[in-house]
Design an enzyme around this catalytic site. Structure first.
Site, PDB file in Angstrom:
ATOM      1  N   ASP A  56      -0.399 -35.610   8.784  1.00  0.00           N
ATOM      2  CA  ASP A  56      -0.353 -34.848  10.035  1.00  0.00           C
ATOM      3  C   ASP A  56      -0.935 -33.468   9.769  1.00  0.00           C
ATOM      4  O   ASP A  56      -1.484 -33.217   8.693  1.00  0.00           O
ATOM      5  CB  ASP A  56       1.094 -34.771  10.572  1.00  0.00           C
ATOM      6  CG  ASP A  56       1.120 -34.795  12.095  1.00  0.00           C
ATOM      7  OD1 ASP A  56       0.496 -33.894  12.698  1.00  0.00           O
ATOM      8  OD2 ASP A  56       1.748 -35.695  12.682  1.00  0.00           O
ATOM      9  N   HIS A 117      -4.409 -34.436  14.771  1.00  0.00           N
ATOM     10  CA  HIS A 117      -3.261 -34.282  13.861  1.00  0.00           C
ATOM     11  C   HIS A 117      -3.704 -34.409  12.396  1.00  0.00           C
ATOM     12  O   HIS A 117      -3.106 -35.149  11.613  1.00  0.00           O
ATOM     13  CB  HIS A 117      -2.185 -35.332  14.170  1.00  0.00           C
ATOM     14  CG  HIS A 117      -1.321 -34.975  15.354  1.00  0.00           C
ATOM     15  ND1 HIS A 117      -0.491 -33.885  15.370  1.00  0.00           N
ATOM     16  CD2 HIS A 117      -1.173 -35.580  16.557  1.00  0.00           C
ATOM     17  CE1 HIS A 117       0.147 -33.829  16.549  1.00  0.00           C
ATOM     18  NE2 HIS A 117      -0.253 -34.838  17.292  1.00  0.00           N
ATOM     19  N   GLU A 181      -2.564 -37.205  21.143  1.00  0.00           N
ATOM     20  CA  GLU A 181      -2.651 -35.754  21.267  1.00  0.00           C
ATOM     21  C   GLU A 181      -3.908 -35.167  20.619  1.00  0.00           C
ATOM     22  O   GLU A 181      -3.819 -34.408  19.658  1.00  0.00           O
ATOM     23  CB  GLU A 181      -1.392 -35.119  20.663  1.00  0.00           C
ATOM     24  CG  GLU A 181      -0.127 -35.563  21.385  1.00  0.00           C
ATOM     25  CD  GLU A 181       1.156 -34.957  20.833  1.00  0.00           C
ATOM     26  OE1 GLU A 181       2.031 -34.610  21.620  1.00  0.00           O
ATOM     27  OE2 GLU A 181       1.294 -34.851  19.581  1.00  0.00           O
TER      28      GLU A 181
HETATM   29  C1  ACM Z   1       3.848 -38.670  19.609  1.00  0.00           C
HETATM   30  O1  ACM Z   1       5.058 -38.432  19.792  1.00  0.00           O
HETATM   31  N1  ACM Z   1       2.952 -37.700  19.631  1.00  0.00           N
HETATM   32  C2  ACM Z   1       3.357 -40.014  19.396  1.00  0.00           C
END
Ligand code: ACM
Ligand code: ZN
Length: 613
Positions: A56, A117, A181
């Site tokens: 991440d 991420h 995201e």
């Molecule tokens: C997430 O909670 N961004 C998958």
């Protein structure tokens, strides 16, 4: 001791084949023994998938031999106090974990996040970003605009080489590639990404994301692996054979199933075990049904199961167990047994046996629900509001003692026991007591007793499934939001204006109208650009006061601030009125300076407080 049990045969089978738990080892590092214990706890409760979140923005945790800097640089972050925090798993340790899990019927699925991420990876190899860096491993939580460059073929070679090592380690049928995201800000401004869109005849950046995922999928398919991605991979076109993990709602799973794709359901409404109990308690998890509404029987066969998501931004290893228990007991039953056998009372009885076992194992189980539950009612006097507080779920008997913490809050009818009637505004403290001694920690209830609570209300915006904040009446229910924006009181929209019209029970002499707004730009929550208050005697002729928040407190509403606060916007009025309205103009996209630039921002409102006589 000679223990005997009667012979019996058990016929049983799981309702869903995918019974997963995500463990985020990026935001906080978990040691190998802890992960093995986690696997033991999964296996005991017949959960069979460990979704291992290994990469991440805040860390890269899996050793990749071809790219040693991923772990030498990417697995540590410099904390605000200057110390280094981190760690990683060697390939040998990973093989050991996979073997340990397989012995217990648990399959380990790695998640390698792309194309977003990924700042920890870019801190080590900035050449695979659009802007070239340099970057540091993130210490903040959130969504960031630095992502892998989709126009650079070298990026794909880099990711494919990484995935080669991942494949050689993990025997699982699936590799999770993330996909959630992803702000497209950099791609929109990157020459290479723009040429890629031209060459591939892609309409927009969503199709570019789809191109990215499909290219990775093709590579993995050739190696005999299938991909799973978060529901954003539906945007711009779903990869050919992808399984969708639906998290923002049930909608992604429904869409995927209708398209003939498999789906795993882990919505923020029921399955996020990092959330507090006031958002998701045991009963809520038990009410979870992974099958979205409106699917045919055939389509619903594509719902292969569900997953509990344990993100760890705010949960270092030592509090993870208290987050997942007892809620995982409910999820385990939901994913195993058929829906017709669902029975919360029966489950609570079974749970008491589980509790004993968890205690024997030294598992630090948390509470079932928020210890005290508050409800709001109108009460008999139109200028106030009634608050009732009960001990929730665990059925503890006691008396509630209320204490107003503000002199602007006037209580009455205290004789009602667990109820109190208040006028005015402030924080009410409620403590559950027996024989005068507190049984629980106090809860703080921000309330506003005002005439708007007694009005008919209609709203002009759609309610967000994530932040419905009390529903149609939520903006005038006497219940104020707290600094926890997930407390259930806040109503929010994303890129949509909000409005409400109230019809008061009688004409009053107005003193003021005010609105509570939440501000927390790191979580994409901005103040409204404009707030308009209107009032009218007959509902036909209106007067209005429009407050331009561009210049609130001397700074632009879209200028950066670290503030996480509640901002009260008030307007003094000297007029008679029976009808009241409020309109809030949304702040638009996250501005260029923001980490999630160009993503739609949120606007959070709470209560339209009407003061007058
Ligand atoms: C997430 O909670 N961004 C998958
Ligand atoms: Zn680029």
């Amino acid at each position: 001791n000679d223990h005997k049990i009667a012979c019996l045969s058990i016929k049983d089978k799981p309702k869903f084949k995918w019974r997963g738990m995500l463990l985020d080892c990026s935001r906080h590092f978990m040691d190998i023994n802890f992960i093995k214990r986690y696997i033991d706890l999964l296996a005991f409760h017949k959960m069979n998938v460990l979704h291992w979140h290994l990469t991440d923005d805040q860390a890269w945790r899996i050793e990749i031999k071809q790219y040693p800097k991923l772990t030498s640089m990417g697995s540590f972050r410099k904390q605000k106090d200057g110390s280094l925090y981190g760690g990683f798993y060697s390939q040998e340790q990973i093989t050991d974990i996979i073997y340990y899990a397989s012995q217990r019927g648990v399959c380990v699925i790695p998640e390698i996040e792309l194309p977003g991420h990924c700042i920890a990876a870019l801190a080590a190899y900035p050449e695979y970003s659009c802007s070239g860096g340099p970057f540091e491993v993130e210490t903040d939580w959130g969504v960031f605009k630095e992502i892998y460059c989709a126009g650079n073929d070298q990026t794909f070679t880099f990711l494919e080489n990484i995935l080669d090592e991942v494949i050689s380690l993990f025997p699982s049928e699936y590799i999770h590639i993330g996909g959630d995201e992803v702000p497209k800000y950099r791609w929109e401004r990157c020459e290479k990404c723009i040429s890629r869109m031209v060459d591939q005849e892609l309409e927009d950046v969503h199709e570019l994301q789809s191109y990215f995922i499909q290219r990775i999928e093709t590579y993995l398919n050739e190696k005999g692996k299938k991909i799973i991605g978060w529901d954003e991979i539906l945007e711009g076109g779903l990869a050919q054979d992808a399984t969708v993990q639906s998290w923002r709602s049930f909608e992604g799973a429904a869409q995927a199933a209708k398209m003939g794709h498999d789906a795993i359901v882990s919505p923020t409404s029921h399955a996020y075990f990092d959330y507090n109990l006031n958002a998701i308690d045991l009963k809520k998890v038990y009410s979870f049904d992974p099958i979205p509404e409106g699917l045919t029987e055939k389509e619903s066969l594509h719902i292969i199961g569900g997953e509990c998501n344990m993100w760890t931004e705010h949960a270092p290893q030592d509090i993870v167990e208290s987050k997942i228990f007892p809620r995982m007991l409910a999820m385990a039953e939901v994913l195993w047994s058929p829906k017709v056998l669902r029975d919360f009372e029966g489950f609570q009885n079974r749970k008491s046996l589980h509790d004993q076992r968890l205690i024997a194992w030294g598992v630090d189980s948390g509470l079932e629900s928020d210890p005290l539950n508050a409800t709001w009612d109108k009460g008999s006097d139109v200028f106030g509001v009634e608050v009732q507080v009960e001990a929730a779920l665990d059925r503890i008997e006691g008396e509630v003692i209320f204490t107003p913490l503000s002199s602007r809050l006037t209580p009455s009818h205290h004789e009602l026991g667990s109820r109190i009637f208040v006028k005015g505004e402030g924080v009410l403290e409620a403590v559950l007591t027996r024989d005068g001694r507190p049984l629980r920690d106090a809860v703080l209830l921000p309330v506003a007793g005002h005439i708007g609570v007694h009005s008919d209300a209609s709203i002009g915006h759609s309610l967000s499934p994530y932040y419905p904040g009390g529903g149609e009446r939520g903006l005038a229910d006497g219940r104020l939001g707290s600094i926890d924006f997930r407390d259930g009181c806040w109503q929010a929209t994303q890129s949509e204006n909000m409005s409400i019209t109230l019809t008061l029970p009688q004409t009053i002499q107005l003193d003021s109208l005010s609105m509570q707004c939440y501000r927390y730009q790191d979580a994409w929550i901005f103040l409204p650009q404009t707030l308009a208050f209107g009032w009218s005697v007959d509902g036909v002729k209106w007067e209005e006061s429009r407050i331009d928040l561009h210049t609130y407190s001397g700074s632009h509403v879209l200028s950066p601030t670290d503030a996480q606060d509640i901002v009260r916007i008030a307007c003094a009025v000297d007029a008679s009125a029976r009808f009241i309205r409020m309109e809030a103009v949304n702040p638009g996209s996250c501005p260029d300076w923001h980490d999630a630039a160009s993503s739609p921002s949120w606007m959070f409102l709470d209560e339209l407080v009407v003061h007058g006589q």
